[in-house]
Design an enzyme around this catalytic site. Structure first.
Site, PDB file in Angstrom:
ATOM      1  N   ARG A  11       0.851  -1.190   0.000  1.00 34.42           N
ATOM      2  CA  ARG A  11       0.000   0.000   0.000  1.00 34.42           C
ATOM      3  C   ARG A  11       0.893   1.248   0.000  1.00 34.42           C
ATOM      4  O   ARG A  11       1.956   1.255   0.617  1.00 34.42           O
ATOM      5  CB  ARG A  11      -0.915   0.034   1.235  1.00 34.42           C
ATOM      6  CG  ARG A  11      -1.913   1.205   1.156  1.00 34.42           C
ATOM      7  CD  ARG A  11      -2.719   1.388   2.425  1.00 34.42           C
ATOM      8  NE  ARG A  11      -3.504   2.625   2.343  1.00 34.42           N
ATOM      9  CZ  ARG A  11      -4.009   3.260   3.384  1.00 34.42           C
ATOM     10  NH1 ARG A  11      -3.823   2.794   4.602  1.00 34.42           N
ATOM     11  NH2 ARG A  11      -4.688   4.380   3.216  1.00 34.42           N
ATOM     12  N   HIS A  12       0.443   2.273  -0.684  1.00 32.90           N
ATOM     13  CA  HIS A  12       1.198   3.523  -0.764  1.00 32.90           C
ATOM     14  C   HIS A  12       1.430   4.142   0.614  1.00 32.90           C
ATOM     15  O   HIS A  12       0.741   3.833   1.593  1.00 32.90           O
ATOM     16  CB  HIS A  12       0.459   4.533  -1.645  1.00 32.90           C
ATOM     17  CG  HIS A  12      -0.894   4.911  -1.120  1.00 32.90           C
ATOM     18  ND1 HIS A  12      -1.071   5.826  -0.109  1.00 32.90           N
ATOM     19  CD2 HIS A  12      -2.130   4.476  -1.453  1.00 32.90           C
ATOM     20  CE1 HIS A  12      -2.357   5.953   0.157  1.00 32.90           C
ATOM     21  NE2 HIS A  12      -3.030   5.138  -0.637  1.00 32.90           N
ATOM     22  N   GLY A  13       2.380   5.066   0.686  1.00 31.17           N
ATOM     23  CA  GLY A  13       2.640   5.800   1.920  1.00 31.17           C
ATOM     24  C   GLY A  13       1.537   6.791   2.238  1.00 31.17           C
ATOM     25  O   GLY A  13       0.597   6.998   1.461  1.00 31.17           O
ATOM     26  N   ASP A  16      -1.852  13.522   3.164  1.00 29.92           N
ATOM     27  CA  ASP A  16      -2.560  14.397   4.104  1.00 29.92           C
ATOM     28  C   ASP A  16      -4.016  13.990   4.232  1.00 29.92           C
ATOM     29  O   ASP A  16      -4.615  14.105   5.307  1.00 29.92           O
ATOM     30  CB  ASP A  16      -2.465  15.853   3.647  1.00 29.92           C
ATOM     31  CG  ASP A  16      -1.098  16.470   3.931  1.00 29.92           C
ATOM     32  OD1 ASP A  16      -0.343  15.912   4.755  1.00 29.92           O
ATOM     33  OD2 ASP A  16      -0.782  17.505   3.319  1.00 29.92           O
ATOM     34  N   ALA A  17      -4.604  13.490   3.142  1.00 26.47           N
ATOM     35  CA  ALA A  17      -5.995  13.041   3.190  1.00 26.47           C
ATOM     36  C   ALA A  17      -6.140  11.858   4.141  1.00 26.47           C
ATOM     37  O   ALA A  17      -7.114  11.775   4.900  1.00 26.47           O
ATOM     38  CB  ALA A  17      -6.493  12.675   1.793  1.00 26.47           C
ATOM     39  N   ASN A  18      -5.186  10.920   4.122  1.00 27.38           N
ATOM     40  CA  ASN A  18      -5.198   9.823   5.091  1.00 27.38           C
ATOM     41  C   ASN A  18      -5.160  10.365   6.508  1.00 27.38           C
ATOM     42  O   ASN A  18      -5.930   9.954   7.384  1.00 27.38           O
ATOM     43  CB  ASN A  18      -3.987   8.913   4.899  1.00 27.38           C
ATOM     44  CG  ASN A  18      -4.005   8.108   3.625  1.00 27.38           C
ATOM     45  OD1 ASN A  18      -2.963   7.911   3.010  1.00 27.38           O
ATOM     46  ND2 ASN A  18      -5.151   7.632   3.192  1.00 27.38           N
ATOM     47  N   ARG A  61       0.380   8.785  -5.520  1.00 30.64           N
ATOM     48  CA  ARG A  61       0.777   8.276  -4.209  1.00 30.64           C
ATOM     49  C   ARG A  61       1.278   6.836  -4.303  1.00 30.64           C
ATOM     50  O   ARG A  61       2.146   6.427  -3.519  1.00 30.64           O
ATOM     51  CB  ARG A  61      -0.367   8.395  -3.200  1.00 30.64           C
ATOM     52  CG  ARG A  61      -1.687   7.697  -3.557  1.00 30.64           C
ATOM     53  CD  ARG A  61      -2.774   8.168  -2.594  1.00 30.64           C
ATOM     54  NE  ARG A  61      -4.057   7.503  -2.737  1.00 30.64           N
ATOM     55  CZ  ARG A  61      -5.030   7.902  -3.560  1.00 30.64           C
ATOM     56  NH1 ARG A  61      -4.835   8.960  -4.346  1.00 30.64           N
ATOM     57  NH2 ARG A  61      -6.198   7.259  -3.604  1.00 30.64           N
ATOM     58  N   GLU A  86      -7.648   2.802  -6.529  1.00 27.73           N
ATOM     59  CA  GLU A  86      -8.596   2.629  -5.430  1.00 27.73           C
ATOM     60  C   GLU A  86     -10.023   2.648  -5.984  1.00 27.73           C
ATOM     61  O   GLU A  86     -10.265   3.036  -7.136  1.00 27.73           O
ATOM     62  CB  GLU A  86      -8.383   3.758  -4.409  1.00 27.73           C
ATOM     63  CG  GLU A  86      -9.230   3.664  -3.152  1.00 27.73           C
ATOM     64  CD  GLU A  86      -8.980   2.390  -2.377  1.00 27.73           C
ATOM     65  OE1 GLU A  86      -9.535   1.351  -2.785  1.00 27.73           O
ATOM     66  OE2 GLU A  86      -8.266   2.431  -1.348  1.00 27.73           O
TER      67      GLU A  86
END
Length: 225
Positions: A11-13, A16-18, A61, A86
């Protein structure tokens, strides 16, 4: 039975949304500072894996995470694939999950959101065409081929869960299919009969002792799948 292919689903790093609980879906959001560091750390963790192929979602990302891993594998080129994106969250993209009421109900009724069955079918179709067809062509190889795939939490969780439900995958003893956090590594081994075993799921041991800010445990995109 001989292991033909070992697939590393990363999974990507962090973005900011995460960090802020924003539903991303297919929005093209960049890694933040923590995410860049996570990508570097997972690259270090996988530096000795002899990858023969690399695939990534075409969202930045994911590609940025793939690039950090392939910095240790300079002869490989990442193949960007839209199918690895996604879930498309439609009109919910860019909105705070906390601010929305009855998010799961909205997902099930909002026609702008990619349906769960369609999303699962997209993930499995990708697996069959990209992984299993390659495995079939490599059935006479003496050693397992190692394939890197960088994607998204919802995609990885949906792919693994759907393949297990359809009995194309089993889980090794002690493996728990749970949340898929940023920069986590999931490993699936595929044998010559094209049956797979999940030997590792959502592993983040490479982040231990890295002095990063609190890791974001909840993936608001994944929880809506």
């Amino acid at each position: 039975m001989a292991i033909i292919t070992r697939v590393y689903l990363v999974r990507h790093g962090e973005t900011d949304a995460n960090r802020n609980g924003i539903i991303q879906g297919q929005l093209d959001t960049p890694l933040n500072g923590v995410g860049i560091k996570q990508a570097s750390l997972v690259g270090e963790a996988l530096r000795d894996v002899p990858f023969s192929m690399a695939y990534s979602s075409d969202l930045s990302r994911a590609t940025r995470t793939a690039e950090a891993i392939l910095a240790h594998h300079p002869t490989l080129q990442v193949h960007e694939q839209k199918e690895l994106r996604e879930r498309d969250m439609g009109d919910m993209q860019g909105k705070s999950a906390q601010a929305l009421k009855g998010v799961r109900l909205v997902v099930s009724t909002d026609r702008t959101v990619e349906s769960g069955p369609f999303f699962a079918a997209r993930a499995v179709t990708w697996w069959n065409r990209t992984i299993l067809q390659r495995t079939e062509s490599l059935s006479q190889e003496d050693h397992p081929q190692h394939i890197l795939v960088t994607s998204h939490g919802g995609f990885i969780a949906t792919l693994v869960q759907t393949l297990i439900q359809s009995r194309k995958l089993n889980s090794a003893p002690g493996i728990v299919i749970w949340g898929c956090v940023n920069s986590s590594v999931t490993i699936i081994e595929v044998n010559e009969k094209q049956k797979g075993v999940v030997i590792q799921y959502g592993n983040t041991s490479h982040l231990e002792g890295a002095n990063l800010d609190n890791v974001v445990e909840e993936n608001v995109d994944e929880t809506q799948v």
